[in-house]
Motif scaffolding. Structure first.
Motif, PDB file in Angstrom:
ATOM      1  N   PHE A   3       0.844  -1.185   0.000  1.00  0.00           N
ATOM      2  CA  PHE A   3       0.000   0.000   0.000  1.00  0.00           C
ATOM      3  C   PHE A   3       0.880   1.237   0.000  1.00  0.00           C
ATOM      4  O   PHE A   3       2.102   1.154   0.151  1.00  0.00           O
ATOM      5  CB  PHE A   3      -0.964   0.013   1.197  1.00  0.00           C
ATOM      6  CG  PHE A   3      -0.287   0.175   2.536  1.00  0.00           C
ATOM      7  CD1 PHE A   3      -0.100   1.435   3.099  1.00  0.00           C
ATOM      8  CD2 PHE A   3       0.166  -0.929   3.239  1.00  0.00           C
ATOM      9  CE1 PHE A   3       0.521   1.580   4.328  1.00  0.00           C
ATOM     10  CE2 PHE A   3       0.776  -0.793   4.478  1.00  0.00           C
ATOM     11  CZ  PHE A   3       0.964   0.475   5.020  1.00  0.00           C
ATOM     12  N   THR A   4       0.231   2.376  -0.145  1.00  0.00           N
ATOM     13  CA  THR A   4       0.913   3.667  -0.088  1.00  0.00           C
ATOM     14  C   THR A   4       0.208   4.540   0.931  1.00  0.00           C
ATOM     15  O   THR A   4      -1.009   4.708   0.857  1.00  0.00           O
ATOM     16  CB  THR A   4       0.894   4.351  -1.470  1.00  0.00           C
ATOM     17  OG1 THR A   4       1.589   3.506  -2.393  1.00  0.00           O
ATOM     18  CG2 THR A   4       1.550   5.707  -1.425  1.00  0.00           C
ATOM     19  N   ALA A   5       0.949   5.080   1.882  1.00  0.00           N
ATOM     20  CA  ALA A   5       0.406   6.025   2.858  1.00  0.00           C
ATOM     21  C   ALA A   5       0.792   7.429   2.419  1.00  0.00           C
ATOM     22  O   ALA A   5       1.901   7.655   1.911  1.00  0.00           O
ATOM     23  CB  ALA A   5       0.954   5.740   4.255  1.00  0.00           C
ATOM     24  N   ILE A   6      -0.141   8.358   2.594  1.00  0.00           N
ATOM     25  CA  ILE A   6       0.085   9.722   2.114  1.00  0.00           C
ATOM     26  C   ILE A   6      -0.401  10.731   3.140  1.00  0.00           C
ATOM     27  O   ILE A   6      -1.375  10.477   3.863  1.00  0.00           O
ATOM     28  CB  ILE A   6      -0.598   9.939   0.743  1.00  0.00           C
ATOM     29  CG1 ILE A   6      -0.166  11.260   0.100  1.00  0.00           C
ATOM     30  CG2 ILE A   6      -2.111   9.832   0.868  1.00  0.00           C
ATOM     31  CD1 ILE A   6      -0.570  11.369  -1.370  1.00  0.00           C
ATOM     32  N   ASP A   7       0.275  11.864   3.191  1.00  0.00           N
ATOM     33  CA  ASP A   7      -0.154  12.971   4.038  1.00  0.00           C
ATOM     34  C   ASP A   7       0.166  14.283   3.336  1.00  0.00           C
ATOM     35  O   ASP A   7       1.263  14.444   2.799  1.00  0.00           O
ATOM     36  CB  ASP A   7       0.554  12.947   5.395  1.00  0.00           C
ATOM     37  CG  ASP A   7       0.064  14.071   6.292  1.00  0.00           C
ATOM     38  OD1 ASP A   7      -1.016  13.913   6.891  1.00  0.00           O
ATOM     39  OD2 ASP A   7       0.745  15.112   6.370  1.00  0.00           O
ATOM     40  N   PHE A   8      -0.803  15.184   3.348  1.00  0.00           N
ATOM     41  CA  PHE A   8      -0.626  16.528   2.795  1.00  0.00           C
ATOM     42  C   PHE A   8      -0.674  17.557   3.910  1.00  0.00           C
ATOM     43  O   PHE A   8      -1.384  17.382   4.903  1.00  0.00           O
ATOM     44  CB  PHE A   8      -1.761  16.879   1.819  1.00  0.00           C
ATOM     45  CG  PHE A   8      -1.636  16.254   0.466  1.00  0.00           C
ATOM     46  CD1 PHE A   8      -0.798  16.807  -0.492  1.00  0.00           C
ATOM     47  CD2 PHE A   8      -2.365  15.127   0.149  1.00  0.00           C
ATOM     48  CE1 PHE A   8      -0.692  16.236  -1.759  1.00  0.00           C
ATOM     49  CE2 PHE A   8      -2.270  14.546  -1.112  1.00  0.00           C
ATOM     50  CZ  PHE A   8      -1.427  15.103  -2.067  1.00  0.00           C
ATOM     51  N   GLU A   9       0.055  18.644   3.717  1.00  0.00           N
ATOM     52  CA  GLU A   9      -0.108  19.860   4.494  1.00  0.00           C
ATOM     53  C   GLU A   9      -0.637  20.903   3.527  1.00  0.00           C
ATOM     54  O   GLU A   9      -0.297  20.876   2.331  1.00  0.00           O
ATOM     55  CB  GLU A   9       1.225  20.324   5.109  1.00  0.00           C
ATOM     56  CG  GLU A   9       1.850  19.325   6.062  1.00  0.00           C
ATOM     57  CD  GLU A   9       1.027  18.997   7.291  1.00  0.00           C
ATOM     58  OE1 GLU A   9       0.275  19.875   7.769  1.00  0.00           O
ATOM     59  OE2 GLU A   9       1.116  17.854   7.776  1.00  0.00           O
ATOM     60  N   THR A  10      -1.482  21.810   4.023  1.00  0.00           N
ATOM     61  CA  THR A  10      -2.055  22.843   3.167  1.00  0.00           C
ATOM     62  C   THR A  10      -1.614  24.224   3.636  1.00  0.00           C
ATOM     63  O   THR A  10      -1.366  24.456   4.818  1.00  0.00           O
ATOM     64  CB  THR A  10      -3.588  22.760   3.139  1.00  0.00           C
ATOM     65  OG1 THR A  10      -4.099  22.836   4.466  1.00  0.00           O
ATOM     66  CG2 THR A  10      -4.061  21.483   2.464  1.00  0.00           C
ATOM     67  N   ALA A  11      -1.553  25.141   2.679  1.00  0.00           N
ATOM     68  CA  ALA A  11      -1.098  26.503   2.944  1.00  0.00           C
ATOM     69  C   ALA A  11      -2.218  27.408   3.433  1.00  0.00           C
ATOM     70  O   ALA A  11      -1.968  28.384   4.136  1.00  0.00           O
ATOM     71  CB  ALA A  11      -0.476  27.093   1.679  1.00  0.00           C
ATOM     72  N   THR A  12      -3.451  27.084   3.051  1.00  0.00           N
ATOM     73  CA  THR A  12      -4.617  27.883   3.435  1.00  0.00           C
ATOM     74  C   THR A  12      -5.736  26.922   3.834  1.00  0.00           C
ATOM     75  O   THR A  12      -5.537  25.708   3.866  1.00  0.00           O
ATOM     76  CB  THR A  12      -5.108  28.766   2.260  1.00  0.00           C
ATOM     77  OG1 THR A  12      -5.693  27.928   1.256  1.00  0.00           O
ATOM     78  CG2 THR A  12      -3.984  29.596   1.667  1.00  0.00           C
ATOM     79  N   GLY A  13      -6.907  27.453   4.060  1.00  0.00           N
ATOM     80  CA  GLY A  13      -8.067  26.626   4.351  1.00  0.00           C
ATOM     81  C   GLY A  13      -8.685  26.013   3.106  1.00  0.00           C
ATOM     82  O   GLY A  13      -9.654  25.261   3.203  1.00  0.00           O
ATOM     83  N   HIS A  14      -8.135  26.317   1.947  1.00  0.00           N
ATOM     84  CA  HIS A  14      -8.650  25.773   0.688  1.00  0.00           C
ATOM     85  C   HIS A  14      -7.993  24.422   0.403  1.00  0.00           C
ATOM     86  O   HIS A  14      -6.772  24.283   0.502  1.00  0.00           O
ATOM     87  CB  HIS A  14      -8.386  26.726  -0.473  1.00  0.00           C
ATOM     88  CG  HIS A  14      -8.973  28.082  -0.274  1.00  0.00           C
ATOM     89  ND1 HIS A  14     -10.337  28.304  -0.206  1.00  0.00           N
ATOM     90  CD2 HIS A  14      -8.381  29.283  -0.099  1.00  0.00           C
ATOM     91  CE1 HIS A  14     -10.566  29.588  -0.007  1.00  0.00           C
ATOM     92  NE2 HIS A  14      -9.386  30.212   0.063  1.00  0.00           N
ATOM     93  N   SER A  15      -8.805  23.451   0.037  1.00  0.00           N
ATOM     94  CA  SER A  15      -8.294  22.098  -0.196  1.00  0.00           C
ATOM     95  C   SER A  15      -7.275  22.016  -1.326  1.00  0.00           C
ATOM     96  O   SER A  15      -6.455  21.105  -1.348  1.00  0.00           O
ATOM     97  CB  SER A  15      -9.451  21.136  -0.492  1.00  0.00           C
ATOM     98  OG  SER A  15     -10.279  21.021   0.636  1.00  0.00           O
ATOM     99  N   HIS A  16      -7.291  22.957  -2.259  1.00  0.00           N
ATOM    100  CA  HIS A  16      -6.365  22.900  -3.394  1.00  0.00           C
ATOM    101  C   HIS A  16      -5.017  23.571  -3.092  1.00  0.00           C
ATOM    102  O   HIS A  16      -4.217  23.775  -4.004  1.00  0.00           O
ATOM    103  CB  HIS A  16      -7.000  23.543  -4.635  1.00  0.00           C
ATOM    104  CG  HIS A  16      -7.267  25.003  -4.493  1.00  0.00           C
ATOM    105  ND1 HIS A  16      -8.452  25.476  -4.009  1.00  0.00           N
ATOM    106  CD2 HIS A  16      -6.490  26.077  -4.748  1.00  0.00           C
ATOM    107  CE1 HIS A  16      -8.404  26.798  -3.978  1.00  0.00           C
ATOM    108  NE2 HIS A  16      -7.209  27.185  -4.417  1.00  0.00           N
TER     109      HIS A  16
END
Length: 170
Positions: A3-16
């Motif tokens: 499997f692949t585990a993933i995590d994102f951090e965001t710069a603003t409250g916008h998902s993109h």
């Protein structure tokens, strides 16, 4: 277990607004590869409260490619894989909405519409809290919380532990 585990951090409250991603590739129950990169979010815009969470600032991503420039590497690591995330709806939405922002199509990844979710798994185990820090601490997993690679690695270890692939102190 693959499997692949993933995590994102965001710069603003916008998902993109992805500004960092950590990806852990697990093959036969062993972490085989780790990938981390910063991502320049749209217009290199950051909200102060997001900076306070993860510590990534506009100066850190000023000369970093945007998501579409990094997508071939992300695509290579996700294509056709079982994907796991801690609070999968957040990370899945970040991926899908960031891809849409750049005119990329989620379907081309050939991954599930819903991913495996370690929050749901550990809630079902009766954990009084299922946030990543609590689950990692309770299971003796090292974590530098809100650093995308560390979060993805902890998620991968929690998923393997849940499936009995890794023996750790509970």
């Amino acid at each position: 277990m693959n499997f692949t585990a993933i995590d994102f951090e965001t710069a603003t409250g916008h998902s993109h607004s992805a500004c960092a991603v950590g990806i852990i590739t697990v093959e036969d129950g062993i972490i085989a590869e780790e990938f981390h990169t910063l991502i320049q979010p749209p217009d290199n815009e950051y909200w102060y409260r997001n900076i306070m969470v993860h510590g990534i600032k506009p100066a850190d991503t000023l000369n970093i490619p945007t998501f579409d420039g990094l997508f071939p590497e992300i695509h290579r690591r996700l294509f056709g894989r079982k994907v796991v995330a801690h609070n999968e709806s957040f990370d899945r939405n970040v991926l899908a909405k960031t891809m849409r922002w750049y005119g990329l199509y989620y379907d081309e990844l050939e991954i599930a519409d819903r991913w495996e979710c370690t929050v749901k798994i550990y809630r079902s185990k009766g954990y009084p809290k299922a946030n990543l820090k609590y689950c990692a601490d309770r299971n003796g997993i090292s974590l530098n919380h809100h650093e995308a690679l560390s979060d993805a690695r902890a998620c991968a270890k929690l998923y393997m532990l849940h499936d009995g692939q890794v023996k750790m102190k509970i």
